[in-house]
Design a protein around this motif. Structure first.
Motif, PDB file in Angstrom:
ATOM      1  N   MET A 338       0.824  -1.200   0.000  1.00 46.96           N
ATOM      2  CA  MET A 338       0.000   0.000   0.000  1.00 46.96           C
ATOM      3  C   MET A 338       0.866   1.261   0.000  1.00 46.96           C
ATOM      4  O   MET A 338       0.640   2.203  -0.774  1.00 46.96           O
ATOM      5  CB  MET A 338      -0.922   0.012   1.220  1.00 46.96           C
ATOM      6  CG  MET A 338      -1.853   1.223   1.279  1.00 46.96           C
ATOM      7  SD  MET A 338      -2.681   1.419   2.879  1.00 46.96           S
ATOM      8  CE  MET A 338      -1.319   1.992   3.893  1.00 46.96           C
ATOM      9  N   LEU A 339       1.879   1.296   0.862  1.00 51.22           N
ATOM     10  CA  LEU A 339       2.745   2.471   0.942  1.00 51.22           C
ATOM     11  C   LEU A 339       3.520   2.678  -0.351  1.00 51.22           C
ATOM     12  O   LEU A 339       3.732   3.822  -0.780  1.00 51.22           O
ATOM     13  CB  LEU A 339       3.700   2.326   2.124  1.00 51.22           C
ATOM     14  CG  LEU A 339       3.074   2.455   3.512  1.00 51.22           C
ATOM     15  CD1 LEU A 339       4.071   2.041   4.586  1.00 51.22           C
ATOM     16  CD2 LEU A 339       2.588   3.881   3.748  1.00 51.22           C
ATOM     17  N   LEU A 340       3.954   1.594  -0.976  1.00 52.41           N
ATOM     18  CA  LEU A 340       4.657   1.728  -2.248  1.00 52.41           C
ATOM     19  C   LEU A 340       3.749   2.350  -3.303  1.00 52.41           C
ATOM     20  O   LEU A 340       4.132   3.306  -3.990  1.00 52.41           O
ATOM     21  CB  LEU A 340       5.157   0.355  -2.721  1.00 52.41           C
ATOM     22  CG  LEU A 340       5.835   0.328  -4.087  1.00 52.41           C
ATOM     23  CD1 LEU A 340       7.052   1.253  -4.130  1.00 52.41           C
ATOM     24  CD2 LEU A 340       6.223  -1.102  -4.460  1.00 52.41           C
ATOM     25  N   GLU A 341       2.544   1.842  -3.425  1.00 55.34           N
ATOM     26  CA  GLU A 341       1.606   2.388  -4.414  1.00 55.34           C
ATOM     27  C   GLU A 341       1.246   3.831  -4.085  1.00 55.34           C
ATOM     28  O   GLU A 341       1.217   4.687  -4.977  1.00 55.34           O
ATOM     29  CB  GLU A 341       0.353   1.518  -4.478  1.00 55.34           C
ATOM     30  CG  GLU A 341      -0.806   2.099  -5.281  1.00 55.34           C
ATOM     31  CD  GLU A 341      -0.540   2.266  -6.764  1.00 55.34           C
ATOM     32  OE1 GLU A 341      -1.247   3.072  -7.408  1.00 55.34           O
ATOM     33  OE2 GLU A 341       0.378   1.590  -7.300  1.00 55.34           O
ATOM     34  N   TYR A 342       1.001   4.130  -2.817  1.00 54.74           N
ATOM     35  CA  TYR A 342       0.619   5.499  -2.457  1.00 54.74           C
ATOM     36  C   TYR A 342       1.770   6.478  -2.686  1.00 54.74           C
ATOM     37  O   TYR A 342       1.535   7.628  -3.076  1.00 54.74           O
ATOM     38  CB  TYR A 342       0.154   5.546  -1.003  1.00 54.74           C
ATOM     39  CG  TYR A 342      -1.266   5.046  -0.782  1.00 54.74           C
ATOM     40  CD1 TYR A 342      -2.038   4.585  -1.846  1.00 54.74           C
ATOM     41  CD2 TYR A 342      -1.827   5.029   0.485  1.00 54.74           C
ATOM     42  CE1 TYR A 342      -3.342   4.133  -1.645  1.00 54.74           C
ATOM     43  CE2 TYR A 342      -3.128   4.583   0.696  1.00 54.74           C
ATOM     44  CZ  TYR A 342      -3.870   4.124  -0.372  1.00 54.74           C
ATOM     45  OH  TYR A 342      -5.152   3.677  -0.176  1.00 54.74           O
ATOM     46  N   SER A 343       3.000   6.066  -2.433  1.00 55.30           N
ATOM     47  CA  SER A 343       4.122   6.971  -2.703  1.00 55.30           C
ATOM     48  C   SER A 343       4.205   7.292  -4.190  1.00 55.30           C
ATOM     49  O   SER A 343       4.510   8.430  -4.576  1.00 55.30           O
ATOM     50  CB  SER A 343       5.439   6.340  -2.224  1.00 55.30           C
ATOM     51  OG  SER A 343       5.831   5.248  -3.039  1.00 55.30           O
ATOM     52  N   GLN A 344       3.900   6.298  -5.025  1.00 51.08           N
ATOM     53  CA  GLN A 344       3.932   6.535  -6.466  1.00 51.08           C
ATOM     54  C   GLN A 344       2.796   7.480  -6.892  1.00 51.08           C
ATOM     55  O   GLN A 344       2.962   8.328  -7.768  1.00 51.08           O
ATOM     56  CB  GLN A 344       3.821   5.215  -7.227  1.00 51.08           C
ATOM     57  CG  GLN A 344       4.923   4.220  -6.905  1.00 51.08           C
ATOM     58  CD  GLN A 344       6.309   4.772  -7.158  1.00 51.08           C
ATOM     59  OE1 GLN A 344       6.591   5.303  -8.228  1.00 51.08           O
ATOM     60  NE2 GLN A 344       7.181   4.656  -6.159  1.00 51.08           N
ATOM     61  N   ARG A 345       1.651   7.338  -6.249  1.00 49.77           N
ATOM     62  CA  ARG A 345       0.527   8.236  -6.563  1.00 49.77           C
ATOM     63  C   ARG A 345       0.863   9.675  -6.174  1.00 49.77           C
ATOM     64  O   ARG A 345       0.545  10.618  -6.914  1.00 49.77           O
ATOM     65  CB  ARG A 345      -0.739   7.767  -5.836  1.00 49.77           C
ATOM     66  CG  ARG A 345      -1.231   6.412  -6.308  1.00 49.77           C
ATOM     67  CD  ARG A 345      -2.539   5.993  -5.628  1.00 49.77           C
ATOM     68  NE  ARG A 345      -2.889   4.621  -5.976  1.00 49.77           N
ATOM     69  CZ  ARG A 345      -4.032   4.031  -5.674  1.00 49.77           C
ATOM     70  NH1 ARG A 345      -4.960   4.698  -4.999  1.00 49.77           N
ATOM     71  NH2 ARG A 345      -4.272   2.783  -6.029  1.00 49.77           N
ATOM     72  N   LEU A 346       1.529   9.839  -5.034  1.00 44.69           N
ATOM     73  CA  LEU A 346       1.922  11.185  -4.618  1.00 44.69           C
ATOM     74  C   LEU A 346       2.957  11.778  -5.570  1.00 44.69           C
ATOM     75  O   LEU A 346       2.929  12.983  -5.855  1.00 44.69           O
ATOM     76  CB  LEU A 346       2.478  11.144  -3.193  1.00 44.69           C
ATOM     77  CG  LEU A 346       1.460  10.884  -2.089  1.00 44.69           C
ATOM     78  CD1 LEU A 346       2.159  10.562  -0.777  1.00 44.69           C
ATOM     79  CD2 LEU A 346       0.531  12.083  -1.916  1.00 44.69           C
ATOM     80  N   ALA A 347       3.877  10.939  -6.037  1.00 43.57           N
ATOM     81  CA  ALA A 347       4.939  11.437  -6.911  1.00 43.57           C
ATOM     82  C   ALA A 347       4.450  11.732  -8.325  1.00 43.57           C
ATOM     83  O   ALA A 347       4.916  12.679  -8.964  1.00 43.57           O
ATOM     84  CB  ALA A 347       6.077  10.418  -6.971  1.00 43.57           C
TER      85      ALA A 347
END
Length: 463
Positions: A338-347
């Motif tokens: 989840m954190l990996l995907e969310y970091s990509q969404r933020l970036a």
């Protein structure tokens, strides 16, 4: 071990979701049958929900679970990875073998309850508290092995070669005294560990800590020595975690860390590039083409302020990746995804970044990719629900509020993005053995008590 069978209405196979899957494994804990479209045989239990492949955790410093939460305060200066590292050194300098075993056992039980079924232990606390070798050089490593065996988790043990305090063979600091090995001593340690690792089915590899900690000549000698022992052994290295690390490497060599490594070491599919966070476009293409796995630890990388890995560029280059919990501020396989995907969404300001045309369901795509990459990094046959692989799997609770009434792919998405992430895991098998039943490991209470006692001792001893 004993053979077994399980029927799953839905199971996530390497090629994607399948219905009515009969799983069977032998007394050695390896799958002998994975049959989709099967009828449920009489007397065979049915899984309580979708069956997922067990997740390999490709990067762990077990002892750091004991200091989770202790560094979350603002110091007098600007806090960073480097200020956190100073606290970590102080913690590591007090650790006894018994405390390490208790913390590692508690951690590995937590991992199993969260859906991890294998772990790559990047093990670098080798010597006694004064920095002197134990009478048995493997004292601390054997504590890790015992903890993994007691918990029932698959282990890849990666003793860490650590020699210098910075690029250009700078002298190590006092806080690093328990880590330091001459290359020959490290190779003798690997020889010492071969039999105990083989005895419990653990994989043995090597972790040159980083380019700043292992000078070029030592790296070459260590790799040659490892090849003489086992030419297929996994190799893990910290690389390009911090922007300062990149700048220091350029000042030392004229090259960025990943570029230097690719030019000076035989990087291939045996290698795991841990925290390859700060790569330029050329490094991404070259590293992906080498076949190496990118070892991503989203919760730790966020906690330490490392930066955000460029997952879209890595995927476009065909790179393999997996996830680890590293410093263990989070021990949760689904939450790392989840954190990996969310970091990509933020970036990127986009959604569902880790999905693709081949697999539009983002949670499904991420689990399959992380299992493949994690198995490669572990050097063990843990690449999913397939004949010949270890019978490592997790069962989700189809009646969980975040999952109930959904189709299997959406259940997985609910588990990763909409549950408490461990709460939906109701069962886990590792090597065919039921290590988690009804959400709990049989050793849960003992592991918890031992962990708390060891941590309390370490905190009370703190100056």
């Amino acid at each position: 071990m004993s053979a077994g069978r399980l029927f799953a209405a839905h199971a996530l196979l390497p090629a994607g979701w399948a219905r009515d899957v009969l799983l069977a494994w032998d007394g050695q804990g390896a799958f002998t049958q994975v049959q989709a479209g099967a009828a449920r045989p009489a007397g065979v239990a049915e899984a309580a929900g979708p069956v997922l492949p067990g997740m390999p955790n490709l990067h762990s410093h077990a002892f750091q679970r004991g200091m989770a939460g202790l560094a979350e305060y603002r110091g007098s200066g600007e806090d960073s990875f480097w200020s956190w590292r100073s606290l970590m050194y102080r913690f590591a300098c007090r650790l006894t073998p018994a405390q390490l075993e208790a913390i590692a056992y508690g951690l590995y039980v937590e991992m199993l309850e969260a859906g991890y079924t294998a772990v790559c232990e990047f093990h670098y606390v080798h010597h006694d508290t004064g920095g002197r070798p134990y009478a048995d050089s493997a004292e601390m490593a054997l504590a890790v092995l015992r903890a993994a065996r007691r918990a029932g988790i698959g282990l890849t043990l990666l003793p860490v070669l650590y020699q210098s305090g910075g690029f250009g063979a700078q002298p190590p600091g006092e806080g690093q005294r328990r880590f330091i090995h001459a290359t020959g001593a490290m190779l003798r340690l690997l020889e010492r560990l071969q039999a105990p690792c083989a005895g419990q089915g653990a994989r043995l590899g090597l972790a040159p800590h980083s380019l700043r900690a292992v000078p070029p000549a030592a790296l070459r000698e260590a790799l040659a020595g490892l090849d003489a022992l086992d030419a297929t052994a996994p190799i893990h290295i910290h690389i390009a975690e911090q922007e300062r690390e990149v700048a220091d490497c350029i000042a030392w060599s004229g090259q960025r860390p990943v570029a230097w490594l690719l030019d000076h070491a035989p990087v291939d599919a045996r290698w795991c590039l841990v925290h390859a966070t700060h790569m330029d476009a050329v490094e991404i293409r070259r590293a992906a083409a080498s076949g190496a796995v990118a070892g991503l630890c989203p919760s730790t990388e966020a906690n330490l302020g490392d930066g955000i890995f460029d997952l879209p560029a890595w995927m476009e280059a065909g790179g393999a990746w997996g996830v680890g919990s590293d410093s263990h501020v989070c021990v949760n396989a689904a939450e790392e995804l989840m954190l990996l995907e969310y970091s990509q969404r933020l970036a990127t300001r986009r959604r569902n970044v880790a999905a693709g045309a081949h697999q539009p369901e983002v949670a499904t795509a991420m689990v399959l990719a992380a299992v493949r990459g994690g198995a490669q990094a572990a050097g063990r046959p843990v690449a999913g629900l397939a004949v010949g692989q270890r019978a490592d799997f997790a069962v989700l609770d189809a009646a969980h509020p975040a999952l109930a009434g959904l189709a299997a792919p959406q259940m997985l998405a609910g588990h990763v993005f909409a549950s408490h992430r461990t709460s939906a895991v109701c069962g886990v098998h590792a090597g065919g053995q039921p290590v988690v039943v009804a959400g709990r490991h049989a050793g849960h209470e003992a592991a918890r008590a031992g962990f708390i006692a060891a941590r309390r001792q370490l905190i009370e001893e703190s100056p």
